[in-house]
Design a protein around this motif. Structure first.
Motif, PDB file in Angstrom:
ATOM      1  N   THR A 108       2.304   1.595   2.927  1.00  0.00           N
ATOM      2  CA  THR A 108       2.810   0.448   3.695  1.00  0.00           C
ATOM      3  C   THR A 108       3.928   0.863   4.653  1.00  0.00           C
ATOM      4  OG1 THR A 108       4.378  -0.074   1.932  1.00  0.00           O
ATOM      5  CG2 THR A 108       2.279  -1.193   1.866  1.00  0.00           C
ATOM      6  N   PHE A 121       4.166  -0.581   8.564  1.00  0.00           N
ATOM      7  CA  PHE A 121       3.939  -1.983   8.917  1.00  0.00           C
ATOM      8  C   PHE A 121       5.083  -2.639   9.691  1.00  0.00           C
ATOM      9  CE2 PHE A 121       0.479  -1.961   5.785  1.00  0.00           C
ATOM     10  CZ  PHE A 121      -0.457  -2.703   6.460  1.00  0.00           C
ATOM     11  N   CYS A 164       2.953  -6.139   5.278  1.00  0.00           N
ATOM     12  CA  CYS A 164       3.386  -5.045   4.420  1.00  0.00           C
ATOM     13  C   CYS A 164       3.229  -5.446   2.956  1.00  0.00           C
ATOM     14  CB  CYS A 164       4.843  -4.713   4.750  1.00  0.00           C
ATOM     15  SG  CYS A 164       5.527  -3.341   3.831  1.00  0.00           S
TER      16      CYS A 164
END
Lengths: 300, 279
Positions: free
Chosen positions: A172, A175, A225
């Protein structure tokens, strides 16, 4: 040409209508073609998106509400939910702080190697999730760089919770940053410079000038995210060790239940993640609408 | 020192924010990724080559890259139609459909995996009819891999083409129509060339995502060696057999492929920005 349209519409409403009618004639296909294309598009989406989504909920409720709730409050499912929330709860704030720092450095200053830095920040998106897990095994695993040293001090990272958190952070990683960088670049530095010249310090400038301008973009990045953090499967699967009740996240729990042919329970846990996905899409649509309205207000 | 690296600015926080960025990037991404290359460097060239060209591994490249190419191609056609319909036409529920196009981005891959498997299995809602009408088996075959990759790749095409289509200038189409072009000629000669860079970018993004995809594929693929085993699964299998070197060697091949794709995507985006400077 855009100005021309606006001018015509405001000053002379009548000609603008006839103009748009003429345009429609030139820009539209015959009714049959239109209907056919809509049919193809909706049919494709139905087959590949809507029916799979519906089947998650149908599968979860196949044996009724009672079995559904029993599957969710089951202790292993419950501990998987808690671990998923913990991993996302650590990964999302860290990537948020990083995203803000990276966007400030990249958008507000000119320095050499900037485009290389932007490419490197995007890198985790082009790495297979399985490889994302693998590289942490190579660094922290027993055979890895720090593995023996960590073993002596009785610190477990791989096949334990810290590895799951690290893998989640990796997948993640871009993001928030990739949402904020173009936004803050487009807004330039004039307002911040004015605030500094008028005597505000750096934090005041950030909180009072920059943050209100980027809040929707920031929120947008955070919800995407979070959705990925809670749903990640491949990377977490490699580093987890799959110990039920200890290192199992919700997606991993779904896999175990599914492989045990416990389909109702698998789809019950899956339905929670599907609801998360729907909430994410709803918030995303709302934020896009709010951001558009903000831009319109700013222009007016 | 710092001043030679950057232009002067009155704004504070350059050192702090760039420092956080570089440290975090190194710790989370760069150092762990370099571990894959350093681990592989311990192999001799001959050893490396024999690992990454073993028949079972080569069969997995063919499936992973072949199915990803095909899925991206299918998505380019249908994604263009979806984007076109969403931008140009109106129908009931359009905004809901528009929002749901992003579902594959938001839905966890494991959820998509079990849902698609249940649907396309021989006794599933869709699978039973495919079996009955055409004798087609989808789940637990390479066709299942394709279905999963089409699912995860769809939004990439729609979301790259949609904004370009929205910005298309009506005047060009009107001029072409005035000059006597048919609607099909206008599409192929005027609209399509403008959309091409976005279509290629979307294709490359969908392809890059599909090559590395794991979660949605493992459930539906059946995972038979030489037939329906994707490359990320080969890495997992080797890891489960404690063959860390072998797993890393295959991972390096995939990483290099992804980096080449990333460069290509960056080039395509630069190219399409040059073509549409207004954006």
């Amino acid at each position: 040409m855009m100005w021309d349209d606006v001018g015509t519409a405001q000053a002379l409403p009548a000609p603008s209508i006839s103009k748009s009618a003429a345009r429609r004639g030139a820009r539209e296909e015959p009714v049959l073609v239109r209907a056919g294309l809509i049919f193809i598009a909706l049919g494709f989406l139905l087959l590949f998106l809507f029916v799979p989504l519906a089947s998650v909920f149908a599968g979860a409720l196949r044996k009724g509400w009672e079995a559904y709730f029993a599957a969710i409050v089951e202790p292993d499912a419950w501990s998987a939910i808690k671990l998923t929330l913990l991993a996302a709860g650590i990964a999302v704030p860290l990537n948020l702080v990083f995203g803000l720092a990276a966007a400030w450095a990249i958008a507000k200053f000119e320095f050499r190697g900037k485009s290389l830095l932007i490419t490197l920040i995007d890198l985790p998106f082009s790495v297979s999730p399985v490889i994302a897990g693998l590289i942490y095994v190579l660094v922290f695993g027993l055979q890895g760089w720090f593995g023996p040293c960590l073993y002596v001090h009785d610190i477990r990272i791989i096949f334990a919770v810290p590895g799951i958190v690290l893998a989640t952070i990796f997948v993640t990683f871009p993001f928030v940053a990739r949402e904020l960088i173009p936004l803050m670049q487009a807004q330039g530095t004039d307002e911040e410079e004015a605030a500094i010249v008028l005597g505000a310090n750096g934090w005041q400038t950030f909180w009072r000038v920059t943050l209100p301008d980027i809040k929707w973009g920031l929120f947008y990045g955070v919800i995407l995210c979070n959705a990925r953090a809670m749903g990640e499967f491949g990377a977490v699967s490699v580093v987890s060790g799959h110990v039920r009740g200890l290192t199992n996240t919700m997606p991993l729990d779904i896999e175990i239940l599914y492989n045990e042919y416990n389909f109702t329970a698998a789809f019950a846990v899956a339905s929670l993640l599907a609801m998360l996905a729907l909430v994410t899409l709803a918030l995303k649509t709302l934020v896009e609408w709010l951001a558009r309205n903000q831009i319109r207000r700013d222009l007016a | 020192m710092k001043h030679s690296l950057r232009q002067h600015s009155v704004l504070p926080g350059f050192g702090l924010t760039l420092g956080i960025t570089l440290v975090y990037l190194s710790v989370i991404v760069l150092i762990p990724l370099s571990a894959a290359f350093i681990k592989t460097a311990a192999l001799s060239w001959v050893q490396f080559w024999s690992v990454v060209t073993a028949p079972r591994v080569v069969a997995s490249y063919k499936l992973s890259f072949g199915a990803s190419l095909l899925a991206a191609a299918i998505n380019t056609v249908f994604g263009l139609i979806v984007a076109w319909v969403l931008v140009r036409y109106s129908f009931p529920g359009k905004r809901l459909v528009d929002a749901l196009v992003d579902l594959p981005f938001a839905l966890p891959t494991a959820v998509a995996g079990i849902a698609l498997t249940a649907l396309y299995a021989p006794n599933g809602w869709i699978g039973q009819y495919l079996q009955e009408w055409w004798g087609l088996k989808v789940a637990y075959t390479p066709l299942g891999v394709l279905v999963a990759l089409v699912f995860i790749g769809l939004p990439f095409i729609v979301r790259t083409v949609q904004p370009v289509l929205e910005d298309l200038e009506g005047e060009l189409e009107e001029a072409a129509a005035t000059l006597g072009a048919s609607r099909w000629q206008i599409f192929t000669r005027v609209i399509f060339p403008t959309l091409l860079p976005a279509l290629l970018t979307g294709f490359a993004l969908a392809f890059a995502r599909a090559v590395g995809e794991y979660g949605s594929v493992v459930f539906i693929a059946g995972n038979m060696p030489m037939i329906s085993e994707i490359t990320p699964l080969i890495i997992i299998t080797k890891l489960e057999q404690y063959d860390y070197t072998g797993a890393t060697a295959v991972a390096v091949v995939m990483l290099v492929a992804s980096f080449v794709l990333l460069l290509l995507i960056n080039f395509l985006q630069w190219f399409s920005r040059k073509r549409n400077p207004a954006k």
